[in-house]
Design an enzyme around this catalytic site. Sequence first.
Site, PDB file in Angstrom:
ATOM      1  N   LYS A 113       5.108   2.405  -3.019  1.00 12.71           N
ATOM      2  CA  LYS A 113       4.972   3.815  -3.383  1.00 12.71           C
ATOM      3  C   LYS A 113       5.098   3.927  -4.894  1.00 12.71           C
ATOM      4  O   LYS A 113       5.673   3.052  -5.548  1.00 12.71           O
ATOM      5  CB  LYS A 113       6.053   4.668  -2.717  1.00 12.71           C
ATOM      6  N   SER A 123      -7.136   4.931   4.558  1.00 15.14           N
ATOM      7  CA  SER A 123      -7.100   4.215   3.278  1.00 15.14           C
ATOM      8  C   SER A 123      -7.443   2.741   3.509  1.00 15.14           C
ATOM      9  O   SER A 123      -8.166   2.120   2.721  1.00 15.14           O
ATOM     10  CB  SER A 123      -5.711   4.298   2.642  1.00 15.14           C
ATOM     11  N   LYS A 125       0.853  -1.191   0.000  1.00 15.43           N
ATOM     12  CA  LYS A 125       0.000   0.000   0.000  1.00 15.43           C
ATOM     13  C   LYS A 125       0.880   1.229   0.000  1.00 15.43           C
ATOM     14  O   LYS A 125       1.875   1.276   0.716  1.00 15.43           O
ATOM     15  CB  LYS A 125      -0.837  -0.052   1.303  1.00 15.43           C
ATOM     16  N   ASN A 184      -2.767  19.448   1.476  1.00 19.29           N
ATOM     17  CA  ASN A 184      -3.774  18.576   2.086  1.00 19.29           C
ATOM     18  C   ASN A 184      -3.472  18.331   3.573  1.00 19.29           C
ATOM     19  O   ASN A 184      -4.337  18.518   4.433  1.00 19.29           O
ATOM     20  CB  ASN A 184      -3.810  17.259   1.293  1.00 19.29           C
TER      21      ASN A 184
END
Length: 429
Positions: free
Chosen positions: A104, A356, A68, A219
């Site tokens: 990544k 996530s 992930k 963000n």
Amino acid sequence: MSNSLFADASKRLEKALKYVSLSEDTIEHLKYPKASLAVSIPVRMDDGSLKIFQGYRVRYDDTRGPTKGGVRYHPNVSLDEVQSLAFWMTFKCAVLNLPFGGAKGGITLNPKALSKMELERLSRGYVDAIADFIGPDIDIPAPDVYTNPMIMGWMMDQYSIIKRKITPAVVTGKPIAMGGSLGRDTATAMGAFFTIESMMSKMDRLPSETTVAVQGFGNAGAIIAELLSKVGYKVVAVSDSQGGIYAKKGLDIPSIRRYKTSSRGIQAIYCEESVCSIVEHEVITNEQLLALDVDILIPAALENQITEENVNNVKAKYIFEVANGPITSAADEILATKGVYVFPDILVNAGGVTVSYFEWVQNRSGLYWTLEEVNHRLKQKMVEETNRIWAIAEELAISMRTAAYVHALNRLGEAREAKGTRDYYLSDR
Ligand code: NAD
């Protein structure tokens, strides 16, 4: 000294290895990425020309589950950077006890130089190139620097077209209407907020007596600044890639966020309804922001911001790494000798990957949670793991960073060793 970010990142692992008892198998595995993919992405530009972009995806370790990690669009993206970020993701997922390994991705480009249609073609082209490398049970991309929910939506859509089935769980950070989770947009900052609140109460610090400077107003940075100011912390400085603003009295973060959304820059303003006026402030550089005499410094932009060159200017007492890798290992050593508490990226910014994970769970179960449920579960995880790492740091008299690596290594070792180690295979010979 090597300039490799990965070589520098690996030093943290070497340091933590002294405090754990792991099999040689685990240690050997963690030194190398499981798989790295470099791709060339052809994009038809709006003027009719064809441009080739370089993209990467690294799956670092999948001992604890499918990998992930985010996808970054930035001119500095390189295989070395992507590999380092994938390495950190491995530890971050283990710190939060998520059933994931680390990965990544990234594309080397200046996203501001592309039109929206070019960005869409590039994002879909990236998925075309990596489609066989990702999947809901293999590797799940998410947003990172200069990628957003719409880009994640394009990526999920493109993967679904290629596989001829709607596959929401292949990407997280999607728009809510496409299977995104409530609370994903604020998750990184919210997670950091829970860690900061836990630690500040341990330090007996009151928000009203605590000043904060935040580097990076995207963000993660803009939302953490707002969350902290809402509960009474005095956020005195913020910055973006163009530079920063400082006001001793504190800044009105909601007004600055509104201005940033409409104008793309930051300005020291205070708004009442639609009437905004500039307040007294100083314009500062990013270097000056890092050197401010504040209680809490939050790097929330990019890596390698505090280095051997500028670390001696740092006056903050606590640093919470919302960005990935903002402090080099050499600067880290110096901060430790100065008695600065550094709370590491693999804990502080793990709220993003945690929500996530919640999004992936919701996509796979088809049952969607309320915002309250998401934030409640996030708080539980962040506070629990922050306290565990604090306890390890106290017990072993080590930094929070090394303690976080020790915590992650114990979990990674347990998973790797469950498959058998040298000792296991040779024990009955
Ligand atoms: P973003 O693109 O939304 O914002 C990045 C911000 O940094 C922008 O305001 C940009 O202007 C500013 N910036 C860029 N270069 C700068 C510089 N040299 N000095 C000061 N500011 C600069 O990105 P984001 O999602 O907020 O990510 C920021 C950091 O947080 C990154 O290190 C990222 O890996 C990390 N992070 C993000 C998430 C997430 O869910 N968004 C999760 C974990 C970690």
